[in-house]
Scaffold this active site. Structure first.
Site, PDB file in Angstrom:
ATOM      1  N   ASN A 289       7.905 -36.848  31.163  1.00 50.86           N
ATOM      2  CA  ASN A 289       8.708 -35.799  31.800  1.00 50.86           C
ATOM      3  C   ASN A 289       7.729 -34.895  32.531  1.00 50.86           C
ATOM      4  O   ASN A 289       7.087 -34.034  31.924  1.00 50.86           O
ATOM      5  CB  ASN A 289       9.509 -35.029  30.754  1.00 50.86           C
ATOM      6  CG  ASN A 289      10.417 -33.971  31.362  1.00 50.86           C
ATOM      7  OD1 ASN A 289      10.316 -33.648  32.543  1.00 50.86           O
ATOM      8  ND2 ASN A 289      11.297 -33.414  30.558  1.00 50.86           N
TER       9      ASN A 289
ATOM     10  N   LYS B 282       5.177 -33.588  29.722  1.00 46.98           N
ATOM     11  CA  LYS B 282       5.542 -33.925  28.347  1.00 46.98           C
ATOM     12  C   LYS B 282       5.548 -35.447  28.220  1.00 46.98           C
ATOM     13  O   LYS B 282       5.879 -36.156  29.174  1.00 46.98           O
ATOM     14  CB  LYS B 282       6.936 -33.390  28.003  1.00 46.98           C
ATOM     15  CG  LYS B 282       7.062 -31.884  28.036  1.00 46.98           C
ATOM     16  CD  LYS B 282       8.502 -31.486  27.709  1.00 46.98           C
ATOM     17  CE  LYS B 282       8.717 -29.998  27.853  1.00 46.98           C
ATOM     18  NZ  LYS B 282      10.137 -29.613  27.610  1.00 46.98           N
TER      19      LYS B 282
ATOM     20  N   ARG C 289      11.665 -39.173  33.579  1.00 48.75           N
ATOM     21  CA  ARG C 289      12.796 -38.297  33.863  1.00 48.75           C
ATOM     22  C   ARG C 289      12.704 -37.878  35.327  1.00 48.75           C
ATOM     23  O   ARG C 289      11.685 -37.353  35.770  1.00 48.75           O
ATOM     24  CB  ARG C 289      12.759 -37.062  32.970  1.00 48.75           C
ATOM     25  CG  ARG C 289      13.916 -36.108  33.241  1.00 48.75           C
ATOM     26  CD  ARG C 289      13.638 -34.715  32.723  1.00 48.75           C
ATOM     27  NE  ARG C 289      14.774 -33.818  33.003  1.00 48.75           N
ATOM     28  CZ  ARG C 289      14.673 -32.505  33.097  1.00 48.75           C
ATOM     29  NH1 ARG C 289      13.511 -31.906  32.923  1.00 48.75           N
ATOM     30  NH2 ARG C 289      15.734 -31.769  33.357  1.00 48.75           N
TER      31      ARG C 289
ATOM     32  N   HIS D 173      21.207 -32.079  33.335  1.00 52.16           N
ATOM     33  CA  HIS D 173      21.108 -32.273  31.875  1.00 52.16           C
ATOM     34  C   HIS D 173      21.879 -33.520  31.434  1.00 52.16           C
ATOM     35  O   HIS D 173      22.292 -33.631  30.278  1.00 52.16           O
ATOM     36  CB  HIS D 173      21.655 -31.054  31.104  1.00 52.16           C
ATOM     37  CG  HIS D 173      20.934 -29.776  31.367  1.00 52.16           C
ATOM     38  ND1 HIS D 173      21.588 -28.562  31.439  1.00 52.16           N
ATOM     39  CD2 HIS D 173      19.627 -29.507  31.579  1.00 52.16           C
ATOM     40  CE1 HIS D 173      20.713 -27.600  31.690  1.00 52.16           C
ATOM     41  NE2 HIS D 173      19.518 -28.152  31.771  1.00 52.16           N
TER      42      HIS D 173
ATOM     43  N   HIS E 213      25.190 -27.668  26.226  1.00 53.48           N
ATOM     44  CA  HIS E 213      23.724 -27.693  26.226  1.00 53.48           C
ATOM     45  C   HIS E 213      23.222 -26.277  26.524  1.00 53.48           C
ATOM     46  O   HIS E 213      23.370 -25.778  27.644  1.00 53.48           O
ATOM     47  CB  HIS E 213      23.227 -28.677  27.300  1.00 53.48           C
ATOM     48  CG  HIS E 213      21.739 -28.758  27.439  1.00 53.48           C
ATOM     49  ND1 HIS E 213      21.004 -29.845  26.985  1.00 53.48           N
ATOM     50  CD2 HIS E 213      20.833 -27.900  27.978  1.00 53.48           C
ATOM     51  CE1 HIS E 213      19.723 -29.642  27.251  1.00 53.48           C
ATOM     52  NE2 HIS E 213      19.601 -28.472  27.855  1.00 53.48           N
TER      53      HIS E 213
ATOM     54  N   ASN F 113      17.054 -22.537  27.950  1.00 56.36           N
ATOM     55  CA  ASN F 113      16.788 -21.580  29.018  1.00 56.36           C
ATOM     56  C   ASN F 113      17.687 -21.896  30.212  1.00 56.36           C
ATOM     57  O   ASN F 113      18.189 -21.017  30.889  1.00 56.36           O
ATOM     58  CB  ASN F 113      15.319 -21.626  29.433  1.00 56.36           C
ATOM     59  CG  ASN F 113      14.965 -20.485  30.366  1.00 56.36           C
ATOM     60  OD1 ASN F 113      15.270 -19.333  30.089  1.00 56.36           O
ATOM     61  ND2 ASN F 113      14.328 -20.801  31.483  1.00 56.36           N
TER      62      ASN F 113
ATOM     63  N   ARG G 129      18.969 -17.371  35.097  1.00 57.70           N
ATOM     64  CA  ARG G 129      19.890 -17.746  36.166  1.00 57.70           C
ATOM     65  C   ARG G 129      21.270 -17.125  35.930  1.00 57.70           C
ATOM     66  O   ARG G 129      21.740 -17.044  34.802  1.00 57.70           O
ATOM     67  CB  ARG G 129      19.997 -19.266  36.264  1.00 57.70           C
ATOM     68  CG  ARG G 129      18.790 -19.898  36.931  1.00 57.70           C
ATOM     69  CD  ARG G 129      18.816 -21.398  36.838  1.00 57.70           C
ATOM     70  NE  ARG G 129      18.053 -21.896  35.701  1.00 57.70           N
ATOM     71  CZ  ARG G 129      17.969 -23.181  35.365  1.00 57.70           C
ATOM     72  NH1 ARG G 129      18.601 -24.104  36.070  1.00 57.70           N
ATOM     73  NH2 ARG G 129      17.258 -23.551  34.321  1.00 57.70           N
TER      74      ARG G 129
ATOM     75  N   ASP H 283      14.331 -14.494  26.315  1.00 54.04           N
ATOM     76  CA  ASP H 283      14.361 -15.277  25.079  1.00 54.04           C
ATOM     77  C   ASP H 283      15.504 -14.778  24.199  1.00 54.04           C
ATOM     78  O   ASP H 283      15.548 -13.600  23.826  1.00 54.04           O
ATOM     79  CB  ASP H 283      13.028 -15.149  24.336  1.00 54.04           C
ATOM     80  CG  ASP H 283      12.897 -16.164  23.199  1.00 54.04           C
ATOM     81  OD1 ASP H 283      13.825 -16.262  22.369  1.00 54.04           O
ATOM     82  OD2 ASP H 283      11.856 -16.841  23.136  1.00 54.04           O
ATOM     83  N   LEU H 284      16.430 -15.676  23.858  1.00 52.16           N
ATOM     84  CA  LEU H 284      17.617 -15.268  23.110  1.00 52.16           C
ATOM     85  C   LEU H 284      17.267 -14.689  21.740  1.00 52.16           C
ATOM     86  O   LEU H 284      17.981 -13.834  21.223  1.00 52.16           O
ATOM     87  CB  LEU H 284      18.579 -16.436  22.948  1.00 52.16           C
ATOM     88  CG  LEU H 284      19.979 -16.009  22.504  1.00 52.16           C
ATOM     89  CD1 LEU H 284      20.782 -15.524  23.701  1.00 52.16           C
ATOM     90  CD2 LEU H 284      20.715 -17.126  21.793  1.00 52.16           C
ATOM     91  N   ARG H 285      16.180 -15.146  21.152  1.00 53.83           N
ATOM     92  CA  ARG H 285      15.790 -14.615  19.847  1.00 53.83           C
ATOM     93  C   ARG H 285      15.498 -13.122  19.925  1.00 53.83           C
ATOM     94  O   ARG H 285      15.879 -12.354  19.034  1.00 53.83           O
ATOM     95  CB  ARG H 285      14.570 -15.382  19.311  1.00 53.83           C
ATOM     96  CG  ARG H 285      14.878 -16.826  18.945  1.00 53.83           C
ATOM     97  CD  ARG H 285      13.624 -17.639  18.700  1.00 53.83           C
ATOM     98  NE  ARG H 285      12.841 -17.783  19.935  1.00 53.83           N
ATOM     99  CZ  ARG H 285      11.765 -18.560  20.036  1.00 53.83           C
ATOM    100  NH1 ARG H 285      11.357 -19.268  18.999  1.00 53.83           N
ATOM    101  NH2 ARG H 285      11.111 -18.648  21.177  1.00 53.83           N
TER     102      ARG H 285
ATOM    103  N   GLY I  18      17.915 -26.026  22.484  1.00 56.89           N
ATOM    104  CA  GLY I  18      17.271 -25.010  21.664  1.00 56.89           C
ATOM    105  C   GLY I  18      18.179 -23.934  21.111  1.00 56.89           C
ATOM    106  O   GLY I  18      18.183 -23.645  19.903  1.00 56.89           O
TER     107      GLY I  18
ATOM    108  N   GLU J 281      16.254 -36.185  24.526  1.00 56.30           N
ATOM    109  CA  GLU J 281      16.246 -36.781  25.862  1.00 56.30           C
ATOM    110  C   GLU J 281      15.196 -37.874  25.982  1.00 56.30           C
ATOM    111  O   GLU J 281      15.408 -38.880  26.666  1.00 56.30           O
ATOM    112  CB  GLU J 281      16.017 -35.688  26.901  1.00 56.30           C
ATOM    113  CG  GLU J 281      17.158 -34.693  26.992  1.00 56.30           C
ATOM    114  CD  GLU J 281      16.854 -33.513  27.886  1.00 56.30           C
ATOM    115  OE1 GLU J 281      17.274 -33.551  29.046  1.00 56.30           O
ATOM    116  OE2 GLU J 281      16.215 -32.557  27.412  1.00 56.30           O
TER     117      GLU J 281
END
Length: 395
Positions: free
Chosen positions: A8, A15, A91, A180, A206, A209, A239, A280-282, A328, A382
């Site tokens: 990827n 990756k 990918r 995705h 999905h 980010n 976004r 970052d959602l956390r 995630g 994936e």
């Protein structure tokens, strides 16, 4: 048994996973990051050893050569020669309307991927670069392209066309492409296995980010939130998701923004970052718990947008068997899942709050026993999906 290398290739990262097929055993995995910058980093992990090494990685060719060096390590390596990897799966984000399935890469395929640069300027160029580098290092391996957009080629015309003059579709191929797709395909197939139901109506969510939601009927994508590009639909990390087009005209005509500045605003400065200052959602969940109203509003807006799509897709499919959370945020945020599934009893969605709060990396059901619609959490993979499709194409 066959070793499949999955690559990827991003703009500044690469990756990889080496997967033994058809056993689906991951032999090695890793990441090369900050490619082209002064200080890069190579992460590698296998059963024999793991390491993280800082170094300058000038380009993707250097990155893949570093990966190959670890794979062929004299003492701890997994292969002795590049020829021991007979196939490589890549990918590729955008296949336009040219590719409805996985393909073995040849010069014509590469030329088409290059023609589509304008539709995915951040993704397709490094994807193609990764292919060319792999061809150089593994000259005897079959190179296979797995497209993010391919799974969504089954979306019918009433859902994938925009209500603009036909010439823009016929001459310029402006339509819903979707993204995705590899993730949505993988988790929808796992969901059908869990439900023991091939003829099913699923909504796969999905959340990372980047975020997207897909209506999957009988294993086929029939509608999807991302369209011509990857910025609309759900609220994402940076976004905006769906926005009234009039806002764009107002920014340009009344506030003096250029088209490039508006694009940058909607892609990189909006979403959860624009609403809260955090991407970052956390961090956002932590701040909301401390009483930060902007962060709580952003969470509520995020969940509300997902709920609207679930309602719309349930109507479009005339029913719903399961909602599937993945990626995630979808896999790890019990907060978002609870917000999305609250007050959804009318649609038959009843969340078990205790199951939802449990952390696990396994495929699991988090709805109440008598919930008409099942709520599932399925970790996406994936790389494995790419390996499966590459193995099928080259066996």
């Amino acid at each position: 048994m066959k070793n499949i290398l999955v690559i990827n290739s991003g703009s500044s990262s690469l990756k990889f996973q080496l997967i033994e097929m058809p056993s689906e055993k991951v032999l090695a995995s890793g990441l090369v990051e900050r490619i082209g910058l002064e200080t890069g980093k190579v992460h590698y992990k296998s059963e024999k050893f793991s390491t993280s090494e800082e170094m300058q990685v000038k380009n993707h060719s250097v990155a893949l050569k570093e990966v190959t060096k670890y794979l062929m390590h004299s003492e701890k390596g997994l292969i002795n020669d590049p020829s021991e990897i007979p196939a490589i799966g890549h990918r590729v984000v955008h296949g336009g309307d040219a590719f409805s399935d996985t393909v073995v890469i040849d010069e014509k395929v590469k030329a088409t991927v290059k023609e589509l640069f304008s539709l995915a300027p951040l993704h397709n160029p490094p994807n193609l670069n990764g292919i060319e580098v792999a061809e150089e290092i593994f000259p005897n391996a079959k190179q296979v392209a797995v497209f993010d957009t391919a799974f969504h080629q089954s979306i019918p015309s009433e859902a994938n066309r925009y209500a603009i003059p036909n010439e823009f579709y016929e001459k310029h191929h402006i339509q819903v492409y979707g993204f995705h797709g590899t993730s949505h395909k993988y988790v929808s197939e796992k969901a059908m296995e869990m439900l023991r139901k091939e003829n099913s109506k699923l909504i796969t969510v999905h959340l990372g980010n980047g975020c997207s939601i897909t209506a999957v009927k009988n294993g086929k994508s029939v509608d999807h939130s991302l369209g011509f590009g990857p910025v609309n639909g759900l609220i994402m990390g940076t976004r905006s998701g769906d926005i009234d087009q009039s806002v764009i005209f107002y920014l340009i005509e009344q506030l003096g923004y250029t088209a490039k500045e508006v694009s940058d605003l909607l892609h990189h400065k909006s979403g959860m970052l624009g609403l809260t200052g955090y991407s970052d959602l956390r961090d956002i969940e932590e701040q909301a718990e401390k009483g930060n109203r902007e962060c709580q509003l952003a969470l509520d807006m995020n969940a509300y947008r997902i709920k609207k799509y679930i309602g719309a897709y349930t109507a479009a499919m005339n029913g719903l068997d399961a909602v599937v959370f993945t990626a995630g945020i979808g896999e790890n945020s019990d907060v978002i899942r609870k917000l999305v599934c609250s007050d959804m009893e009318y649609l038959g969605i009843e969340l078990d709050t205790e199951k939802n709060a449990q952390r696990s990396k396994e495929n699991r059901e988090i709805s109440k026993m008598d919930s008409k619609v099942k709520v599932l959490v399925i970790p996406t993979n994936e790389e494995l999906e790419i390996a499966k499709q590459t193995f099928a194409m080259t066996s």
